[in-house]
Design a protein around this motif. Sequence first.
Motif, PDB file in Angstrom:
ATOM      1  N   UNK A  20      62.223  29.238 -27.438  1.00 13.49           N
ATOM      2  CA  UNK A  20      62.493  29.655 -26.061  1.00 13.49           C
ATOM      3  C   UNK A  20      61.319  30.413 -25.456  1.00 13.49           C
ATOM      4  N   UNK A  21      60.710  31.288 -26.237  1.00 17.32           N
ATOM      5  CA  UNK A  21      59.568  32.053 -25.713  1.00 17.32           C
ATOM      6  C   UNK A  21      58.401  31.132 -25.360  1.00 17.32           C
ATOM      7  N   UNK A  22      58.225  30.069 -26.132  1.00 16.00           N
ATOM      8  CA  UNK A  22      57.172  29.110 -25.821  1.00 16.00           C
ATOM      9  C   UNK A  22      57.515  28.324 -24.561  1.00 16.00           C
ATOM     10  N   UNK A  23      58.752  27.844 -24.472  1.00 17.97           N
ATOM     11  CA  UNK A  23      59.168  27.030 -23.330  1.00 17.97           C
ATOM     12  C   UNK A  23      59.087  27.804 -22.018  1.00 17.97           C
ATOM     13  N   UNK A  24      59.342  29.108 -22.077  1.00 17.67           N
ATOM     14  CA  UNK A  24      59.312  29.931 -20.870  1.00 17.67           C
ATOM     15  C   UNK A  24      57.932  29.951 -20.217  1.00 17.67           C
ATOM     16  N   UNK A  25      56.906  29.607 -20.981  1.00 17.45           N
ATOM     17  CA  UNK A  25      55.548  29.624 -20.447  1.00 17.45           C
ATOM     18  C   UNK A  25      55.195  28.338 -19.687  1.00 17.45           C
ATOM     19  N   UNK A  26      56.096  27.361 -19.741  1.00 18.25           N
ATOM     20  CA  UNK A  26      55.828  26.064 -19.112  1.00 18.25           C
ATOM     21  C   UNK A  26      56.802  25.847 -17.950  1.00 18.25           C
ATOM     22  N   UNK A  27      56.297  25.824 -16.739  1.00 16.37           N
ATOM     23  CA  UNK A  27      57.148  25.676 -15.557  1.00 16.37           C
ATOM     24  C   UNK A  27      57.794  24.301 -15.457  1.00 16.37           C
ATOM     25  N   UNK A  30      62.936  24.161 -18.151  1.00 24.79           N
ATOM     26  CA  UNK A  30      63.885  25.248 -17.909  1.00 24.79           C
ATOM     27  C   UNK A  30      64.544  25.562 -19.237  1.00 24.79           C
ATOM     28  N   UNK A  31      64.487  26.818 -19.652  1.00 26.64           N
ATOM     29  CA  UNK A  31      64.964  27.217 -20.971  1.00 26.64           C
ATOM     30  C   UNK A  31      66.408  27.709 -20.909  1.00 26.64           C
ATOM     31  N   UNK A  32      67.241  27.120 -21.764  1.00 27.37           N
ATOM     32  CA  UNK A  32      68.656  27.531 -21.854  1.00 27.37           C
ATOM     33  C   UNK A  32      68.976  27.843 -23.315  1.00 27.37           C
ATOM     34  N   UNK A  33      69.706  28.909 -23.550  1.00 26.38           N
ATOM     35  CA  UNK A  33      70.070  29.289 -24.908  1.00 26.38           C
ATOM     36  C   UNK A  33      71.570  29.352 -25.092  1.00 26.38           C
ATOM     37  N   UNK A  42      69.998  40.723 -28.546  1.00 22.46           N
ATOM     38  CA  UNK A  42      69.075  39.585 -28.573  1.00 22.46           C
ATOM     39  C   UNK A  42      69.343  38.645 -27.398  1.00 22.46           C
ATOM     40  N   UNK A  43      70.617  38.406 -27.092  1.00 26.44           N
ATOM     41  CA  UNK A  43      70.961  37.522 -25.974  1.00 26.44           C
ATOM     42  C   UNK A  43      70.502  38.111 -24.649  1.00 26.44           C
ATOM     43  N   UNK A  44      70.749  39.399 -24.463  1.00 27.13           N
ATOM     44  CA  UNK A  44      70.379  40.035 -23.200  1.00 27.13           C
ATOM     45  C   UNK A  44      68.866  40.117 -23.040  1.00 27.13           C
ATOM     46  N   UNK A  45      68.145  40.269 -24.157  1.00 29.35           N
ATOM     47  CA  UNK A  45      66.679  40.306 -24.088  1.00 29.35           C
ATOM     48  C   UNK A  45      66.135  38.951 -23.634  1.00 29.35           C
ATOM     49  N   UNK A  46      66.723  37.865 -24.135  1.00 36.08           N
ATOM     50  CA  UNK A  46      66.291  36.527 -23.716  1.00 36.08           C
ATOM     51  C   UNK A  46      66.630  36.284 -22.248  1.00 36.08           C
ATOM     52  N   UNK A  47      67.822  36.719 -21.834  1.00 42.14           N
ATOM     53  CA  UNK A  47      68.223  36.554 -20.436  1.00 42.14           C
ATOM     54  C   UNK A  47      67.283  37.318 -19.510  1.00 42.14           C
ATOM     55  N   UNK A  48      66.853  38.495 -19.954  1.00 45.80           N
ATOM     56  CA  UNK A  48      65.944  39.310 -19.145  1.00 45.80           C
ATOM     57  C   UNK A  48      64.591  38.629 -18.964  1.00 45.80           C
ATOM     58  N   UNK A  49      64.229  37.756 -19.899  1.00 52.05           N
ATOM     59  CA  UNK A  49      62.947  37.048 -19.815  1.00 52.05           C
ATOM     60  C   UNK A  49      63.057  35.751 -19.018  1.00 52.05           C
ATOM     61  N   UNK A  50      64.284  35.395 -18.637  1.00 50.11           N
ATOM     62  CA  UNK A  50      64.448  34.206 -17.816  1.00 50.11           C
ATOM     63  C   UNK A  50      65.188  33.060 -18.458  1.00 50.11           C
TER      64      UNK A  50
END
Length: 331
Positions: A20-27, A30-33, A42-50
């Motif tokens: 997910x962290x890698x995918x977030x760098x590519x416009x 769209x990253x979904x978890x 951990x879930x809220x940290x990922x949501x905070x990153x987009x």
Amino acid sequence: MTPKTITVFGATGNQGGSVLRSLLQNSNFAARGITRNPQSNASMALAARGVEMIQADGFNSEEMITAFHGSWGAFVNINSDDKIFANTKGPTEFDMGKTIVDAAAHAGVQHFVFSSGPPCTEMTGGLVQMKAMDMKYKIEKYARDLRAFKSVNPIGAGWFLENFLGKEAAPVFGGFPHFPDEEGFLTFRVPYWGGEENVPWLSISDDFGDIVQGIFLDPMRWDGHFVHGVSHICSFDRVVADFQDVSGQKSRFVPILPSWEAFDTHGIHELEDVKLMFGFTQITDGKYFADPTECHTASELKKTTAMALGWSESRYELVTAREWFSVRFEK
């Protein structure tokens, strides 16, 4: 262009989080978890990153179909150490994997990347049965045989270098790299790997997500190709020597003899598969995957991602064990 949604099952784990962290760098993506608990740290940290976080249970078909809805691609890693699989009379990892695969297919996922394993029992003639590996291979085979996806891309993760950051299990491995022994050495005690001692090391944080993104950048090319998720290949001797060089701390590798069976897990359930892993690799002359370990595929995939993201050439390469240690343990 509308970004292609890639949904990750196992989003809050080491592998899923790296992807997910890698995918977030590519416009273009769209990253979904997927998570069972969207309120976890951990879930809220990922949501905070987009990351779009969706609540779903891997055994619930309807929830999984909803979670995969609208996804172009999926990355799936099932935690084999989940306590739910400990009950021998309960559902198995394959049961969960089948539900996930069927849901992804029903939702119209086109490209399915699965964190798999080798057919351990088959490769050792039944001498070593690593339940987790066998289950993952069975799920991979089911996904391929279903023929519902445009591509099925299995990937196997090597030995996490990040395991060296944890202090809890270090004493089981001789104390390395945290606790000196009675002679003042940081000693790494494990059985020999087998064969030419080509241990497949992996930096989850530096490389794994980029390797997986590289697959998604051209999934049809890698359809059916089992990717070795490896950053660096070297022996236990070499990895300890590299640590000593960069840290300045007196270190050594002491093999556990005469065989893998002498490895004491101290009753820690999660280490039972580690012990069996040594049996597997010794019996197969050092193979951790079905084929001899290589990292040129992972290197190509890392470079593909780096180029797509416009990184400088200095970031094209996979991380070596020595480089990994130098960032975290340098003197």
